[in-house]
Design a protein around this motif. Structure first.
Motif, PDB file in Angstrom:
ATOM      1  N   PRO A 158       2.359 -11.662  -0.938  1.00  0.00           N
ATOM      2  CA  PRO A 158       1.254 -10.799  -0.503  1.00  0.00           C
ATOM      3  C   PRO A 158      -0.100 -11.280  -1.007  1.00  0.00           C
ATOM      4  O   PRO A 158      -0.236 -11.709  -2.147  1.00  0.00           O
ATOM      5  CB  PRO A 158       1.613  -9.440  -1.108  1.00  0.00           C
ATOM      6  N   ALA A 159      -1.097 -11.192  -0.130  1.00  0.00           N
ATOM      7  CA  ALA A 159      -2.453 -11.586  -0.509  1.00  0.00           C
ATOM      8  C   ALA A 159      -2.988 -10.712  -1.633  1.00  0.00           C
ATOM      9  O   ALA A 159      -3.740 -11.174  -2.490  1.00  0.00           O
ATOM     10  CB  ALA A 159      -3.373 -11.503   0.707  1.00  0.00           C
ATOM     11  N   TYR A 160      -2.603  -9.417  -1.624  1.00  0.00           N
ATOM     12  CA  TYR A 160      -3.064  -8.465  -2.625  1.00  0.00           C
ATOM     13  C   TYR A 160      -1.856  -7.792  -3.268  1.00  0.00           C
ATOM     14  O   TYR A 160      -0.844  -7.554  -2.606  1.00  0.00           O
ATOM     15  CB  TYR A 160      -3.923  -7.362  -2.007  1.00  0.00           C
ATOM     16  N   ILE A 161      -1.982  -7.450  -4.543  1.00  0.00           N
ATOM     17  CA  ILE A 161      -1.001  -6.601  -5.211  1.00  0.00           C
ATOM     18  C   ILE A 161      -1.747  -5.452  -5.875  1.00  0.00           C
ATOM     19  O   ILE A 161      -2.755  -5.662  -6.567  1.00  0.00           O
ATOM     20  CB  ILE A 161      -0.182  -7.375  -6.262  1.00  0.00           C
ATOM     21  N   TRP A 162      -1.251  -4.221  -5.630  1.00  0.00           N
ATOM     22  CA  TRP A 162      -1.808  -3.020  -6.247  1.00  0.00           C
ATOM     23  C   TRP A 162      -0.762  -2.391  -7.160  1.00  0.00           C
ATOM     24  O   TRP A 162       0.442  -2.434  -6.885  1.00  0.00           O
ATOM     25  CB  TRP A 162      -2.185  -1.972  -5.197  1.00  0.00           C
ATOM     26  N   LYS A 163      -1.231  -1.766  -8.202  1.00  0.00           N
ATOM     27  CA  LYS A 163      -0.332  -1.110  -9.151  1.00  0.00           C
ATOM     28  C   LYS A 163       0.494  -0.019  -8.498  1.00  0.00           C
ATOM     29  O   LYS A 163       1.666   0.208  -8.851  1.00  0.00           O
ATOM     30  CB  LYS A 163      -1.160  -0.537 -10.304  1.00  0.00           C
ATOM     31  N   ASP A 164      -0.079   0.669  -7.505  1.00  0.00           N
ATOM     32  CA  ASP A 164       0.576   1.828  -6.907  1.00  0.00           C
ATOM     33  C   ASP A 164       1.215   1.536  -5.548  1.00  0.00           C
ATOM     34  O   ASP A 164       1.700   2.451  -4.892  1.00  0.00           O
ATOM     35  CB  ASP A 164      -0.457   2.958  -6.741  1.00  0.00           C
ATOM     36  N   THR A 196      -7.263   4.141 -13.472  1.00  0.00           N
ATOM     37  CA  THR A 196      -6.227   4.716 -12.640  1.00  0.00           C
ATOM     38  C   THR A 196      -6.731   4.874 -11.208  1.00  0.00           C
ATOM     39  O   THR A 196      -7.920   4.767 -10.924  1.00  0.00           O
ATOM     40  CB  THR A 196      -5.786   6.096 -13.168  1.00  0.00           C
ATOM     41  N   GLY A 197      -5.824   5.147 -10.313  1.00  0.00           N
ATOM     42  CA  GLY A 197      -6.121   5.357  -8.901  1.00  0.00           C
ATOM     43  C   GLY A 197      -4.811   5.471  -8.160  1.00  0.00           C
ATOM     44  O   GLY A 197      -3.735   5.284  -8.750  1.00  0.00           O
ATOM     45  N   SER A 198      -4.878   5.776  -6.889  1.00  0.00           N
ATOM     46  CA  SER A 198      -3.644   5.936  -6.126  1.00  0.00           C
ATOM     47  C   SER A 198      -3.669   5.069  -4.886  1.00  0.00           C
ATOM     48  O   SER A 198      -4.731   4.740  -4.352  1.00  0.00           O
ATOM     49  CB  SER A 198      -3.445   7.403  -5.732  1.00  0.00           C
ATOM     50  N   ALA A 199      -2.474   4.696  -4.454  1.00  0.00           N
ATOM     51  CA  ALA A 199      -2.265   3.920  -3.234  1.00  0.00           C
ATOM     52  C   ALA A 199      -3.162   2.675  -3.236  1.00  0.00           C
ATOM     53  O   ALA A 199      -3.202   1.942  -4.211  1.00  0.00           O
ATOM     54  CB  ALA A 199      -2.498   4.791  -2.003  1.00  0.00           C
ATOM     55  N   TYR A 200      -3.911   2.459  -2.137  1.00  0.00           N
ATOM     56  CA  TYR A 200      -4.715   1.246  -2.015  1.00  0.00           C
ATOM     57  C   TYR A 200      -6.009   1.304  -2.812  1.00  0.00           C
ATOM     58  O   TYR A 200      -6.763   0.321  -2.827  1.00  0.00           O
ATOM     59  CB  TYR A 200      -4.991   0.961  -0.539  1.00  0.00           C
ATOM     60  N   LEU A 201      -6.256   2.433  -3.467  1.00  0.00           N
ATOM     61  CA  LEU A 201      -7.376   2.533  -4.395  1.00  0.00           C
ATOM     62  C   LEU A 201      -6.896   2.574  -5.841  1.00  0.00           C
ATOM     63  O   LEU A 201      -7.635   2.962  -6.741  1.00  0.00           O
ATOM     64  CB  LEU A 201      -8.237   3.755  -4.075  1.00  0.00           C
ATOM     65  N   SER A 202      -5.666   2.159  -6.049  1.00  0.00           N
ATOM     66  CA  SER A 202      -5.188   1.946  -7.407  1.00  0.00           C
ATOM     67  C   SER A 202      -5.613   0.548  -7.848  1.00  0.00           C
ATOM     68  O   SER A 202      -6.025  -0.278  -7.026  1.00  0.00           O
ATOM     69  CB  SER A 202      -3.662   2.089  -7.468  1.00  0.00           C
ATOM     70  N   PRO A 203      -5.567   0.249  -9.148  1.00  0.00           N
ATOM     71  CA  PRO A 203      -5.961  -1.088  -9.601  1.00  0.00           C
ATOM     72  C   PRO A 203      -5.192  -2.173  -8.857  1.00  0.00           C
ATOM     73  O   PRO A 203      -3.979  -2.084  -8.659  1.00  0.00           O
ATOM     74  CB  PRO A 203      -5.605  -1.065 -11.088  1.00  0.00           C
ATOM     75  N   GLY A 204      -5.908  -3.190  -8.436  1.00  0.00           N
ATOM     76  CA  GLY A 204      -5.285  -4.266  -7.677  1.00  0.00           C
ATOM     77  C   GLY A 204      -6.085  -5.534  -7.778  1.00  0.00           C
ATOM     78  O   GLY A 204      -7.203  -5.556  -8.313  1.00  0.00           O
ATOM     79  N   THR A 205      -5.524  -6.607  -7.237  1.00  0.00           N
ATOM     80  CA  THR A 205      -6.219  -7.885  -7.261  1.00  0.00           C
ATOM     81  C   THR A 205      -5.813  -8.717  -6.056  1.00  0.00           C
ATOM     82  O   THR A 205      -4.766  -8.505  -5.444  1.00  0.00           O
ATOM     83  CB  THR A 205      -5.934  -8.653  -8.571  1.00  0.00           C
ATOM     84  N   SER A 206      -6.675  -9.663  -5.717  1.00  0.00           N
ATOM     85  CA  SER A 206      -6.462 -10.603  -4.611  1.00  0.00           C
ATOM     86  C   SER A 206      -6.180 -11.981  -5.188  1.00  0.00           C
ATOM     87  O   SER A 206      -6.855 -12.413  -6.121  1.00  0.00           O
ATOM     88  CB  SER A 206      -7.713 -10.646  -3.736  1.00  0.00           C
ATOM     89  N   PHE A 207      -5.214 -12.680  -4.608  1.00  0.00           N
ATOM     90  CA  PHE A 207      -4.753 -13.944  -5.183  1.00  0.00           C
ATOM     91  C   PHE A 207      -5.299 -15.158  -4.434  1.00  0.00           C
ATOM     92  O   PHE A 207      -5.415 -15.153  -3.209  1.00  0.00           O
ATOM     93  CB  PHE A 207      -3.222 -13.992  -5.185  1.00  0.00           C
ATOM     94  N   ASP A 208      -5.592 -16.177  -5.205  1.00  0.00           N
ATOM     95  CA  ASP A 208      -6.008 -17.468  -4.662  1.00  0.00           C
ATOM     96  C   ASP A 208      -4.833 -18.450  -4.672  1.00  0.00           C
ATOM     97  O   ASP A 208      -4.471 -19.022  -3.648  1.00  0.00           O
ATOM     98  CB  ASP A 208      -7.167 -18.024  -5.486  1.00  0.00           C
TER      99      ASP A 208
END
Length: 562
Positions: A440-446, A544-556
């Motif tokens: 996945p291009a992005y991973i989110w905690k939630d 903290t946050g939920s769903a797609y507004l939970s902490p996340g990052t984009s990978f190179d």
């Protein structure tokens, strides 16, 4: 303020009597790429005062009005049809300046309107025989939080289609009041332009017979560099908007710059694209030099940087050379063969020069620009491309983007919950042949925390410690990766500096590229070479946050060094 007594409405007699002036103006119109005009039309060039607005006739097919009270652009009439305004609002810098000091004057074949409100001065200019409005914005300080100009357009005059359009009457809001989902599962937002600044010269709408465009400025006083993504336009059943974004304060990676920005251009056409002569790289601005626009620096006060080439390029990627300091930013595309580049029209000063492979900085230096001088640079050898390291395996490539990974392309013009997106969950096995496309291009905690990567090592590889590199392009809410390999768990890494606003859900993976380095000891690996080692990636954050507004990052890119 009333117009000077000699700036009166032209009577029919005055129009006919002035037709000789129109013949002279025609030559200027042709030179400006506006086409041949009748003498009567050209003679109509001028302005009047209707009591509330200055009314500017361009002498072509465009008449526009500027409010004498606020400096708003209150009317755009092209070939007799009104295009401007929706929802009781007009077109303006920021969200409207409010009470302002507005003046107007005619200087030869140019009419210039000046709007002053506190730290912002806005200019509008018309040139005889052109269906264009030229604009400049000068912002002196941060008393306004954003710098944009929005052209508001009436509903229904242009097709309501595209990823940046929605149907307010039937689509439903799914995030922050500005992301919408349709019954078919597609998502839409003003943020979903899908374009970086370097990718476009203009944006707008067309019916096929009428086109209305905003041709962007060179963005020298904007922030974010060549790969910055922001809202460019929107449309819905209640109206449409076109934007010139100079500092939007969303997904920003740089401090705001101040000073004069422009010109950018509102241009009407007969349905086609705006003339390329209006593009910032081609625009003749010599006519601006004598107008007295504060902060204006003409061609004579600017310099140029030219490089003979780049050594060590990867032919798979495009290279860009960027220049930035606290006062200005520029960039130039390097040629695909030699890597030669040229960046004209730069303000004097000393700049940090950055060479980008894709969007990843792979070389930095400094260069000084002087007015009227071309600074010549010898061949530059790229010094910091992480792709050169020898690896056991690699997911993706080091290019500053998540482009090789799952859902990456869709995310520049859709929300992560879009029905077209492939499931964000799913693990990856090195050697399967589709590793990057499965990651996945992005991973989110939630959402999809704990993605697993399976890989095997030879006996010799398993006997040694190795470095695991995890490259990211941006993060939301301080999300960053913490890894485990089999039973070994890394320390929690420090959070790098990233934009504090939404990014992953507003069409942008662009932040500050950062590489996390994890030193995995030899004791972490499986000693049985027939068994898979398991790398687990978790997102950690103090927020903290939920769903797609939970902490996340984009990978190179992720790789294990040999």
């Amino acid at each position: 303020m009333t117009a000077p007594s000699h700036k009166r409405h032209l009577t029919r007699r005055r129009v006919l009597g002035a037709s000789a002036i129109g013949v002279a103006a025609t030559g200027a119109a042709v030179a400006g790429g506006t086409g041949l005009l009748s003498s009567a039309s050209a003679a109509a060039f001028g302005y009047t005062d209707d009591g509330s607005n200055y009314v500017v006739n361009t002498g072509a097919s465009l008449v526009f009005k500027v409010s004498k009270a606020t400096g708003d652009l209150t009317s755009l009439v092209y070939k007799g049809k009104e295009y401007e305004g929706y929802g009781g609002k007009h077109s303006h810098v920021e969200s409207g300046l409010g009470a302002s000091t507005v003046t107007i004057r005619k200087s030869g074949s140019t009419i210039l309107v000046k709007v002053v409100h506190g730290a912002i001065t806005q200019w509008y200019a018309a040139r005889s025989g052109q269906n264009n409005v030229y604009l400049w914005t000068n912002k002196a300080d941060a008393s306004f939080t954003a710098t944009r100009y929005i052209v508001r357009l009436k509903p229904g005059v242009f097709p309501n289609q595209g990823s940046d359009s929605w149907i307010q009457a039937s689509d439903r809001i799914i995030e922050a009041g500005d992301v919408w989902k349709r019954a078919d599962g597609t998502t839409h937002s003003k943020h979903y332009s899908g374009k970086r600044t370097i990718d476009y010269d203009y944006i707008g709408f067309t019916t096929g017979s009428v086109g209305l465009w905003v041709v962007r400025s060179n963005h020298e006083k904007a922030s974010g560099g060549p790969f910055y993504r922001s809202l460019l336009r929107h449309s819905n059943d209640l109206g449409a908007g076109l934007y010139e974004i100079l500092h939007y304060n969303e997904a920003q990676t740089e401090a705001e710059r101040f000073g004069l920005q422009g010109p950018y251009v509102i241009s009407f056409t007969d349905g086609g694209a705006p003339a390329s002569s209006l593009f910032h790289a081609n625009l003749d601005t010599s006519w601006v030099d004598g107008l007295g626009i504060s902060g204006w620096v003409g061609r004579a006060g600017r310099g140029k940087v030219a490089g003979v080439g780049l050594k060590g390029m990867d032919a798979t990627y495009a290279y860009t050379v960027g220049f930035a300091n606290t006062d200005a930013q520029y960039w130039a595309k390097a040629s695909s063969g030699s890597g030669a580049f040229a960046c004209p029209g730069m303000l004097p000063g000393t700049y940090t020069m950055t060479v980008y492979k894709g969007e990843l900085a792979v070389h930095t230096g400094t260069v000084t620009v002087k007015a009227g001088i071309t600074t010549a640079l010898n061949s530059i050898t790229i010094s910091s491309d992480p792709s050169g390291a020898k690896t056991i395996w690699r997911l993706g490539d080091w290019d500053g983007t998540p482009g090789e990974f799952k859902n990456a392309a869709l995310m520049t013009y859709a929300h992560p919950s879009d029905g077209r997106a492939t499931k964000w969950t799913g693990n990856v096995t090195i050697g399967s042949g589709s590793e990057a496309a499965s990651f996945p291009a992005y991973i989110w905690k939630d959402v999809n925390d704990g993605i697993l990567v399976y890989f095997k090592l030879t006996k010799a590889q398993a006997a040694a410690a190795h470095t695991l590199r995890v490259g990211v392009t941006t993060a939301y809410a301080n999300g960053r990766p913490r890894v485990s390999v089999n039973d070994w768990v890394s320390a929690v890494p420090s959070a790098p500096t990233q934009p504090s606003t939404r990014s992953l859900t507003t069409g942008s993976y662009r932040g500050n590229n950062h590489t996390f380095t994890f030193n995995v000891p030899a004791g972490a690996w499986k000693t049985d070479t027939s068994q898979y080692n398991v790398l687990k990636i978790n997102i950690v954050s103090g927020s903290t946050g939920s769903a797609y507004l939970s902490p996340g990052t984009s990978f190179d890119c992720i790789d294990l060094l040999a």
